[in-house]
Motif scaffolding. Structure first.
Motif, PDB file in Angstrom:
ATOM      1  N   HIS A 239      54.113  49.195  23.309  1.00  0.00           N
ATOM      2  CA  HIS A 239      53.489  48.168  24.145  1.00  0.00           C
ATOM      3  C   HIS A 239      52.140  48.708  24.616  1.00  0.00           C
ATOM      4  O   HIS A 239      52.067  49.782  25.209  1.00  0.00           O
TER       5      HIS A 239
ATOM      6  N   SER B  96      46.902  46.273  28.550  1.00  0.00           N
ATOM      7  CA  SER B  96      46.268  44.959  28.382  1.00  0.00           C
ATOM      8  C   SER B  96      45.245  44.707  29.486  1.00  0.00           C
ATOM      9  O   SER B  96      45.409  45.172  30.615  1.00  0.00           O
TER      10      SER B  96
ATOM     11  N   GLU C 134      44.214  41.340  29.714  1.00  0.00           N
ATOM     12  CA  GLU C 134      44.196  39.875  29.659  1.00  0.00           C
ATOM     13  C   GLU C 134      44.432  39.207  31.009  1.00  0.00           C
ATOM     14  O   GLU C 134      44.041  38.053  31.191  1.00  0.00           O
ATOM     15  N   LEU C 135      45.069  39.896  31.959  1.00  0.00           N
ATOM     16  CA  LEU C 135      45.257  39.310  33.283  1.00  0.00           C
ATOM     17  C   LEU C 135      44.031  39.467  34.172  1.00  0.00           C
ATOM     18  O   LEU C 135      43.887  38.745  35.169  1.00  0.00           O
TER      19      LEU C 135
ATOM     20  N   TYR D 287      43.774  39.816  40.009  1.00  0.00           N
ATOM     21  CA  TYR D 287      43.752  40.998  39.151  1.00  0.00           C
ATOM     22  C   TYR D 287      42.302  41.416  38.962  1.00  0.00           C
ATOM     23  O   TYR D 287      41.538  40.792  38.230  1.00  0.00           O
TER      24      TYR D 287
ATOM     25  N   TYR E 202      48.997  47.382  33.615  1.00  0.00           N
ATOM     26  CA  TYR E 202      49.290  46.212  32.795  1.00  0.00           C
ATOM     27  C   TYR E 202      49.615  46.637  31.355  1.00  0.00           C
ATOM     28  O   TYR E 202      48.883  47.427  30.759  1.00  0.00           O
ATOM     29  N   TYR E 203      50.675  46.051  30.785  1.00  0.00           N
ATOM     30  CA  TYR E 203      50.998  46.243  29.372  1.00  0.00           C
ATOM     31  C   TYR E 203      51.362  44.893  28.761  1.00  0.00           C
ATOM     32  O   TYR E 203      51.960  44.037  29.432  1.00  0.00           O
ATOM     33  N   GLN E 204      51.014  44.710  27.494  1.00  0.00           N
ATOM     34  CA  GLN E 204      51.398  43.484  26.801  1.00  0.00           C
ATOM     35  C   GLN E 204      52.707  43.715  26.071  1.00  0.00           C
ATOM     36  O   GLN E 204      52.843  44.636  25.263  1.00  0.00           O
TER      37      GLN E 204
ATOM     38  N   ARG F 278      51.242  36.464  25.442  1.00  0.00           N
ATOM     39  CA  ARG F 278      51.186  35.870  26.785  1.00  0.00           C
ATOM     40  C   ARG F 278      52.358  36.311  27.674  1.00  0.00           C
ATOM     41  O   ARG F 278      52.767  35.591  28.585  1.00  0.00           O
TER      42      ARG F 278
ATOM     43  N   TYR G  45      53.517  39.834  29.870  1.00  0.00           N
ATOM     44  CA  TYR G  45      52.929  41.090  30.334  1.00  0.00           C
ATOM     45  C   TYR G  45      53.878  41.821  31.272  1.00  0.00           C
ATOM     46  O   TYR G  45      54.574  41.205  32.088  1.00  0.00           O
TER      47      TYR G  45
ATOM     48  N   PHE H 264      53.735  44.047  34.412  1.00  0.00           N
ATOM     49  CA  PHE H 264      52.811  44.333  35.505  1.00  0.00           C
ATOM     50  C   PHE H 264      53.540  45.200  36.526  1.00  0.00           C
ATOM     51  O   PHE H 264      54.631  44.857  36.990  1.00  0.00           O
TER      52      PHE H 264
ATOM     53  N   ASP I  55      55.234  35.868  32.487  1.00  0.00           N
ATOM     54  CA  ASP I  55      55.217  35.021  31.295  1.00  0.00           C
ATOM     55  C   ASP I  55      54.275  33.845  31.544  1.00  0.00           C
ATOM     56  O   ASP I  55      54.594  32.939  32.322  1.00  0.00           O
TER      57      ASP I  55
END
Length: 274
Positions: free
Chosen positions: A159, A162, A164-165, A184, A210-212, A216, A218, A220, A236
């Motif tokens: 993983h 990330s 993305e957040l 974030y 954060y990890y993916q 979509r 994550y 946290f 999610d």
């Protein structure tokens, strides 16, 4: 306008506030009776048997990072998506330690989150002293141990961290009485603000990770610096739901811990793109 000054509370009181009509996901029985070989990225491995009564039996196949599972004696599993599980372990080791396993069986990989709370002496080191001593502002420690399920760790990518957040301002409704917003900010910091509930009016900026886990979806994790608190959450953004737990001391005497499940309905308030 209220003249009441918000006050920080211990995690035990927070758990009591979240409990009535909590939106935490129910226990999932899909893993009951399953045996999993967890192969860590340092080539260590453990066989983990998840019994239907909630017991967890672990045998270390190769010592190393896998040895972090040796004190496990029980678990609670929940699932936001098919093939993805949040497994929180009970253990017989030090009470100020926490282990949560994020299983993505669809991709054959996992992340084990190992957290430790500071003792009373470490908690009482003031922020100025922490800066002077080049310590983190929070005394809560966390490790992320990655690996693969039923295959060598090198067979699947871990993983990944990330971003993305970052830039999102999200609102989370945990119960009819408890509502928070998160902003974030960057790779290592986020802001939280209690809009409704036992911490109403409180806000702070704390360390986070954060990890993916999937598209979509994550992992946290946050570590608070004023009241020693570890949060481990799956977010999610397809179903707009969260699932996870909060861990800390029951009260201010550091004699007992509180580990409680949380879940929320989520909404994106806005998204600032840098």
């Amino acid at each position: 306008m209220s003249n009441v000054t918000p006050e920080f509370i211990q995690v035990g009181a927070l758990a009591d506030g979240f409990a009535p009509d909590s939106l935490a996901l129910p226990r999932c029985a899909e893993l009951d009776g399953q045996s999993l070989r967890l192969c860590f990225d340092d080539d260590s491995a453990a066989d983990c048997r998840l019994e239907s009564g909630g017991d967890a039996r672990v045998a270390i196949v190769q010592p190393g990072l896998a040895s972090s599972l040796t004190d496990m004696n029980g678990f609670h599993a929940s699932s936001l998506r098919p093939g993805v599980y949040f497994v929180d372990f009970r253990h017989q080791g030090p009470t100020a330690q926490s282990l949560s396993l994020i299983l993505n069986l669809a991709h054959g990989r996992f992340t084990l989150v190992r957290g430790r709370l500071p003792d009373a002496a470490a908690t009482r080191i003031c922020a100025f002293d922490r800066v002077e001593r080049q310590l983190e502002l929070t005394g809560v420690d966390v490790e992320f141990l990655h690996g693969a399920v039923n295959q060598p760790a090198a067979a699947v990518p871990p993983h990944a961290p990330s971003r993305e957040l970052i830039g999102m301002r999200n609102r989370y409704r945990y119960s009819p009485t408890e509502c928070y917003e998160h902003i974030y900010l960057n790779d290592g910091l986020y802001a939280w603000h209690c809009l409704e509930g036992v911490e109403r009016g409180l806000a702070d900026v704390d360390r986070c990770h954060y990890y993916q886990v999937a598209e979509r979806l994550y992992l946290f994790v946050w570590r608070e610096k004023i009241i020693p608190t570890l949060g481990v959450i799956l977010i999610d953004l397809e179903q707009m739901r969260t699932d996870g737990k909060i861990f800390g001391y029951q009260d201010g005497n550091f004699g007992a811990t509180r580990n409680f499940r949380v879940g929320a309905r989520a909404s994106v308030v806005n998204h600032t793109r840098g």
